[in-house]
Design a protein around this motif. Structure first.
Motif, PDB file in Angstrom:
ATOM      1  N   LEU A 238       0.858  -1.199   0.000  1.00 45.38           N
ATOM      2  CA  LEU A 238       0.000   0.000   0.000  1.00 45.38           C
ATOM      3  C   LEU A 238       0.888   1.240   0.000  1.00 45.38           C
ATOM      4  N   THR A 239       0.310   2.343  -0.440  1.00 48.18           N
ATOM      5  CA  THR A 239       1.046   3.613  -0.363  1.00 48.18           C
ATOM      6  C   THR A 239       0.926   4.158   1.053  1.00 48.18           C
ATOM      7  N   ILE A 240       1.811   5.086   1.402  1.00 49.13           N
ATOM      8  CA  ILE A 240       1.773   5.727   2.736  1.00 49.13           C
ATOM      9  C   ILE A 240       0.410   6.378   2.952  1.00 49.13           C
ATOM     10  N   GLN A 241      -0.101   7.034   1.916  1.00 50.04           N
ATOM     11  CA  GLN A 241      -1.393   7.731   2.049  1.00 50.04           C
ATOM     12  C   GLN A 241      -2.519   6.734   2.345  1.00 50.04           C
ATOM     13  N   GLN A 242      -2.518   5.573   1.657  1.00 54.11           N
ATOM     14  CA  GLN A 242      -3.541   4.553   1.890  1.00 54.11           C
ATOM     15  C   GLN A 242      -3.456   3.999   3.318  1.00 54.11           C
ATOM     16  N   ILE A 243      -2.227   3.774   3.771  1.00 53.28           N
ATOM     17  CA  ILE A 243      -2.032   3.255   5.149  1.00 53.28           C
ATOM     18  C   ILE A 243      -2.570   4.259   6.164  1.00 53.28           C
ATOM     19  N   GLU A 244      -2.224   5.532   5.966  1.00 48.51           N
ATOM     20  CA  GLU A 244      -2.671   6.562   6.926  1.00 48.51           C
ATOM     21  C   GLU A 244      -4.187   6.730   6.910  1.00 48.51           C
ATOM     22  N   THR A 245      -4.805   6.517   5.750  1.00 50.34           N
ATOM     23  CA  THR A 245      -6.267   6.634   5.654  1.00 50.34           C
ATOM     24  C   THR A 245      -6.948   5.466   6.377  1.00 50.34           C
ATOM     25  N   ILE A 246      -6.464   4.246   6.113  1.00 44.95           N
ATOM     26  CA  ILE A 246      -7.102   3.051   6.703  1.00 44.95           C
ATOM     27  C   ILE A 246      -6.904   2.992   8.218  1.00 44.95           C
ATOM     28  N   PHE A 247      -5.692   3.313   8.696  1.00 42.20           N
ATOM     29  CA  PHE A 247      -5.384   3.173  10.134  1.00 42.20           C
ATOM     30  C   PHE A 247      -5.439   4.510  10.870  1.00 42.20           C
ATOM     31  N   TYR A 248      -6.189   5.451  10.324  1.00 46.87           N
ATOM     32  CA  TYR A 248      -6.251   6.808  10.870  1.00 46.87           C
ATOM     33  C   TYR A 248      -6.714   6.806  12.341  1.00 46.87           C
ATOM     34  N   LYS A 249      -5.895   7.334  13.223  1.00 52.03           N
ATOM     35  CA  LYS A 249      -6.170   7.532  14.663  1.00 52.03           C
ATOM     36  C   LYS A 249      -6.226   6.239  15.491  1.00 52.03           C
ATOM     37  N   ILE A 250      -5.974   5.078  14.879  1.00 52.91           N
ATOM     38  CA  ILE A 250      -6.050   3.814  15.638  1.00 52.91           C
ATOM     39  C   ILE A 250      -4.977   3.780  16.738  1.00 52.91           C
ATOM     40  N   GLN A 251      -3.762   4.236  16.405  1.00 52.66           N
ATOM     41  CA  GLN A 251      -2.667   4.236  17.388  1.00 52.66           C
ATOM     42  C   GLN A 251      -3.029   5.121  18.582  1.00 52.66           C
ATOM     43  N   ASP A 252      -3.592   6.300  18.304  1.00 47.83           N
ATOM     44  CA  ASP A 252      -3.985   7.224  19.394  1.00 47.83           C
ATOM     45  C   ASP A 252      -5.060   6.600  20.280  1.00 47.83           C
ATOM     46  N   ILE A 253      -6.061   5.967  19.651  1.00 42.55           N
ATOM     47  CA  ILE A 253      -7.155   5.346  20.408  1.00 42.55           C
ATOM     48  C   ILE A 253      -6.597   4.223  21.285  1.00 42.55           C
ATOM     49  N   TYR A 254      -5.668   3.440  20.725  1.00 40.69           N
ATOM     50  CA  TYR A 254      -5.053   2.339  21.474  1.00 40.69           C
ATOM     51  C   TYR A 254      -4.341   2.868  22.726  1.00 40.69           C
ATOM     52  N   GLU A 255      -3.551   3.931  22.556  1.00 43.34           N
ATOM     53  CA  GLU A 255      -2.796   4.478  23.695  1.00 43.34           C
ATOM     54  C   GLU A 255      -3.716   5.025  24.781  1.00 43.34           C
ATOM     55  N   ILE A 256      -4.810   5.681  24.368  1.00 42.87           N
ATOM     56  CA  ILE A 256      -5.788   6.222  25.336  1.00 42.87           C
ATOM     57  C   ILE A 256      -6.358   5.091  26.182  1.00 42.87           C
ATOM     58  N   HIS A 257      -6.775   3.990  25.525  1.00 46.57           N
ATOM     59  CA  HIS A 257      -7.435   2.897  26.253  1.00 46.57           C
ATOM     60  C   HIS A 257      -6.458   2.042  27.046  1.00 46.57           C
ATOM     61  N   LYS A 258      -5.227   1.932  26.544  1.00 50.13           N
ATOM     62  CA  LYS A 258      -4.210   1.165  27.291  1.00 50.13           C
ATOM     63  C   LYS A 258      -3.932   1.868  28.616  1.00 50.13           C
ATOM     64  N   GLU A 259      -3.774   3.178  28.556  1.00 52.53           N
ATOM     65  CA  GLU A 259      -3.527   3.957  29.785  1.00 52.53           C
ATOM     66  C   GLU A 259      -4.723   3.851  30.738  1.00 52.53           C
ATOM     67  N   PHE A 260      -5.946   3.962  30.193  1.00 57.51           N
ATOM     68  CA  PHE A 260      -7.168   3.873  30.996  1.00 57.51           C
ATOM     69  C   PHE A 260      -7.250   2.499  31.690  1.00 57.51           C
ATOM     70  N   TYR A 261      -6.996   1.426  30.928  1.00 57.18           N
ATOM     71  CA  TYR A 261      -7.063   0.060  31.457  1.00 57.18           C
ATOM     72  C   TYR A 261      -6.013  -0.152  32.556  1.00 57.18           C
ATOM     73  N   ASP A 262      -4.784   0.289  32.279  1.00 50.80           N
ATOM     74  CA  ASP A 262      -3.693   0.104  33.255  1.00 50.80           C
ATOM     75  C   ASP A 262      -3.968   0.817  34.569  1.00 50.80           C
ATOM     76  N   ASN A 263      -4.679   1.935  34.522  1.00 50.91           N
ATOM     77  CA  ASN A 263      -5.011   2.688  35.739  1.00 50.91           C
ATOM     78  C   ASN A 263      -6.231   2.118  36.467  1.00 50.91           C
TER      79      ASN A 263
END
Length: 830
Positions: free
Chosen positions: A94-119
């Motif tokens: 895939l192109t960089i643009q396609q990757i960023e479109t498909i996985f848009y904000k997933i990393q941020d959402i993961y980090e938010i919930h990982k921190e919430f769960y750990d606490n």
């Protein structure tokens, strides 16, 4: 896609404009003064100990589902790094643009919930009254901006992923089988999920978090430091959900029929209106509410025109048949009708529950001198549900045919009503009638007269009743059908009993067939449950054994109605301890019957037996210990007999058995008579089903116990599925062993009965409606200030009792050993 549709439906449910949110706004508003009756006060009355336990159950379930959600986000992120690594090579997947479109904000959402769960995790594991976690939910809600960005991009992300799958086999393989880690305690190490399904998870998650917040608030005292923080988090979450769901189609409102006036007829003197009423017509494979007018020479089917405010309302003629051309096709002659799909029973029951709850809300508003606008809004909502119930409940076919043209099919709720229309038309057809064709002007004049001439002004729903009208009777009507006289020749005769419920009539009981007689003597007693009922109907039939006379509309042999009659259930007459004997006259036939009424609050009382040697009214633990059994003998034998010869019986457990037969079986079981098995094999199956219900109803405390009753009521009200699962299984484990084993035994039996629903017409919801109150109803009704009438008790308690049993009936098989082994039960269903 099924998962996505289910989740969208779930979201719709949470966002239903006037149901959930108005309730929540009341709960989250400014605290009102004590005694104001505001739902806000529910939170104030949370008992410290019980509230703490419920909060832990809610959080434990949510934590388990949060772990699964994080695993799903990890699975989604797993291919992102290698895909990015190949994007800069000579052979990118895939192109960089396609990757960023498909996985848009997933990393941020993961980090938010990982921190919430750990606490949150250590707080739940070290749970006590001092634990606070409101700030964690508030922080989670404050980060919903990331979700907004994800939602805005969601459609583009899906489209991009789909296009990339079609053009690249390598990516297609990756997106079709992403591996999601199972929870720590799960046997499954991994499950395969598609990328499309995982991309939907974040949208579903906000809905889940909102429901959990609602549950937590419900079980958090107002003076707890978490309360304002949770309140703020819920407000933010609700606003977010509203903002992403604004494009949901507004629900269509039902047409209201305004009150008209009876005026002077503008018809020819020879034509008069004989009968009119609202009927459901099957038109173009869908149900339509029509106003049908029977004149002395013509039947006219009309619908009310939609007109702008202030304009005079008119009817629009859909079709008409001169009575000279109208025929009723016999079962052999009628062609098969288009398939009529009955409306699911559980949806009809849901409508009834909503109507009852809204009725209670209206009564509360009036008692508290609430705003007229709020009352009108509730009335409108109640009317819409009643309208849908009336439209979707009828199933009895009534076909009429124009000898020069087409057939028309109506669906009625009652055989009585079908007979009334048929008889009225046939009576008019005995006169010398001429066929005719109406000109467009004549048809216009005839249809124009309908508005003034009609005798039935309103759709027959309870919301049309004036406030001073009787609300009807709630409780149990005992009816003995004694005998009948006046038949001119011997026949095979039986009677059915109908009562009105929510604006339409339903058949509740049926006597046995008395063969080849002119003077049948049934002497059969029935117990009929009333839900705001005002009338009792008795219909007398001649049984037809000719299998060629099958009605093609419902594949049932048509029995001939010999007579029918109706009496009003006057509270003053029936609300006495003594039997009231009466005779009902119908077409020269006289049926003698007796009746007495037990109000719901009286029928709710459980009375322990004074003799501990029997089984009725004796604690289940005493009976099983005495019998050295895990499940009482009476329960095993009744269930075995029903499964042997009653599992395909139409209305099994719903149709009343003969009371004298049930009492005879009760006496035999209480005496532990040796002839029990012989008597069971000879007894009518509805009497055996009735005996089983009576056994559970007469237990000195309900099968699911008085002690746990409040917890069952709270558990079923939880919105988050994981928290509900956790709580409901925890409650089962808390039952004494004899109660639990008997409950699970009954549960599996009822599921087997429901498997035969196409034949016996008993769905899981029907069975839950019959058994829910029987298994859960407390020994004594607590005095509840806000429950002022029997109707209130029905709408609040019975609804919840039915929902508790339905929850377990819809649950996958529950094993006693598995339940006892799992000290902490987590759901893995997200």
């Amino acid at each position: 896609m099924e998962e996505e549709e289910e989740a969208i439906g779930f979201l719709d449910k949470v966002l239903e404009d006037e149901d959930v949110f108005l309730l929540e706004e009341c709960e989250l508003g400014t605290p009102t003064s004590p005694g104001s009756g505001s739902p806000f006060l529910v939170a104030v009355k949370v008992e410290a100990g019980k509230g703490l336990e419920m909060r832990k159950l809610v959080l434990s379930g949510f934590l388990a589902s949060e772990e699964i959600y994080i695993n799903q986000l990890e699975a989604l992120l797993l291919p992102m790094k290698p895909l990015k690594a190949t994007a800069t090579t000579s052979q990118p997947v895939l192109t960089i643009q396609q990757i960023e479109t498909i996985f848009y904000k997933i990393q941020d959402i993961y980090e938010i919930h990982k921190e919430f769960y750990d606490n949150l995790c250590p707080k739940v594991q070290q749970w006590d009254s001092q634990v606070t976690m409101g700030h964690l939910f508030q922080k989670l809600a404050s980060q919903l901006g990331v979700y907004k960005a994800f939602v805005d991009n969601y459609k583009v992300a899906l489209e991009t992923a789909e296009k990339c799958s079609q053009s690249n086999n390598q990516f297609q393989k990756i997106s079709e089988e992403l591996k999601v880690k199972g929870p720590k305690d799960s046997k499954d190490s991994h499950t395969s999920v598609t990328m499309e399904a995982l991309l939907y998870k974040p949208i579903d998650r906000v809905t889940r978090s909102t429901l959990v917040l609602h549950d937590l608030l419900k079980h958090t005292p107002v003076d707890h430091p978490d309360y304002p923080l949770l309140q703020d988090a819920l407000r933010i979450s609700q606003n977010f959900l509203s903002s992403i769901n604004e494009d949901i189609d507004p629900r269509r409102t039902a047409v209201t029929t305004p009150k008209g006036e009876v005026g002077v007829s503008c018809l020819p003197q020879t034509r008069q209106l004989v009968k009119d009423g609202f009927l459901v017509e099957m038109s173009e494979s869908s149900r339509k509410l029509r106003h049908v007018f029977l004149f002395t020479d013509v039947l006219l089917c009309a619908k009310l025109k939609k007109t702008s405010a202030g304009k005079h309302q008119q009817y629009d003629c859909k079709w008409y048949i001169p009575l000279a051309d109208l025929v009723f096709p016999s079962p052999e002659e009628s062609e098969a009708s288009p398939q009529v799909h009955p409306f699911p029973d559980h949806e009809l029951e849901d409508m009834k529950m909503k109507i009852s709850a809204l009725k209670s809300e209206i009564q509360k508003e009036k008692a508290n001198k609430g705003q007229s606008r709020a009352i009108e809004r509730l009335k409108k909502k109640m009317f819409e549900n009643e309208f849908l119930l009336l439209l979707n409940s009828p199933t009895i076919p009534f076909r009429i045919h124009n000898r020069n043209g087409k057939s028309y099919l109506f669906l009625l709720s009652s055989d009585y009503e079908r007979s009334e229309w048929r008889e009225a038309i046939q009576k008019l057809q005995k006169k010398d009638l001429q066929a005719f064709v109406l000109s467009s002007v004549e048809l216009q004049v005839l249809t124009g007269s309908c508005f003034k001439l009609r005798t039935v002004h309103n759709i027959p729903v309870t919301s049309n009743k004036d406030d001073d009208e009787s609300p009807g009777l709630y409780g149990f009507l005992h009816v003995i059908v004694h005998s009948a006289k006046g038949f001119k020749q011997s026949a095979n005769l039986y009677c059915t009993l109908e009562v009105d419920s929510f604006g339409y009539f339903v058949s509740k009981a049926k006597t046995r067939v008395f063969r080849d007689t002119t003077e049948p003597k049934w002497d059969e007693e029935f117990e009929i449950e009333l839900e705001g009922s005002q009338s009792l109907r008795i219909l007398c039939y001649e049984k037809c054994y000719d299998k060629t006379k099958v009605n093609k509309d419902n594949n049932e042999i048509v029995d001939k109605i010999m007579g029918k009659g109706q009496i009003q259930l006057d509270p003053q007459t029936v609300e006495t301890k003594n039997w009231h004997t009466d005779v009902i006259e119908m077409n020269g036939i006289k049926v003698e019957f007796s009746m007495k009424f037990t109000s719901r609050d009286m029928s709710l009382k459980r009375t322990p037996s004074k003799k501990q040697t029997g089984v009725f009214g004796v604690k289940i633990s005493v009976v099983t210990k005495r019998e050295r059994s895990k499940v009482p003998y009476i329960v095993r034998q009744c269930i075995e007999e029903v499964e042997k010869r009653g599992i395909e019986e139409v209305g099994i457990y719903r149709i009343s058995g003969v009371a004298t037969d049930i009492q005879a079986l009760k006496a035999v079981f209480d005496a532990n008579n040796k002839d029990i098995l012989l008597m069971l094999s000879d007894m009518d199956i509805n009497a055996i089903a009735g005996t089983l219900k009576l056994y559970f109803r007469e237990l000195p405390e309900p099968l699911l116990t008085d002690r746990l009753y409040p917890a069952f009521m709270e558990g079923i009200a939880l919105s988050d599925p994981a928290a509900k699962e956790n709580c409901m299984m925890h409650l089962l484990r808390s039952l004494p062993d004899p109660n639990l084993i008997t409950f699970l035994f009954l549960l599996e039996h009822l599921k087997r009965v429901a498997e035969k629903e196409p034949i016996n017409k008993m769905s899981l919801h029907n069975l839950a409606t019959v058994f829910g109150p029987t298994l859960l109803r407390p020994s004594e009704v607590e005095s509840k200030a806000h429950l002022t009438s029997a109707a209130d008790i029905w709408s609040h308690d019975v609804m919840a009792q039915v929902q508790v049993l339905l929850y377990y009936l819809q649950h996958p098989p529950i094993s006693f050993a598995e339940l006892k082994r799992n000290t902490l039960y987590f759901s893995t269903d997200v």
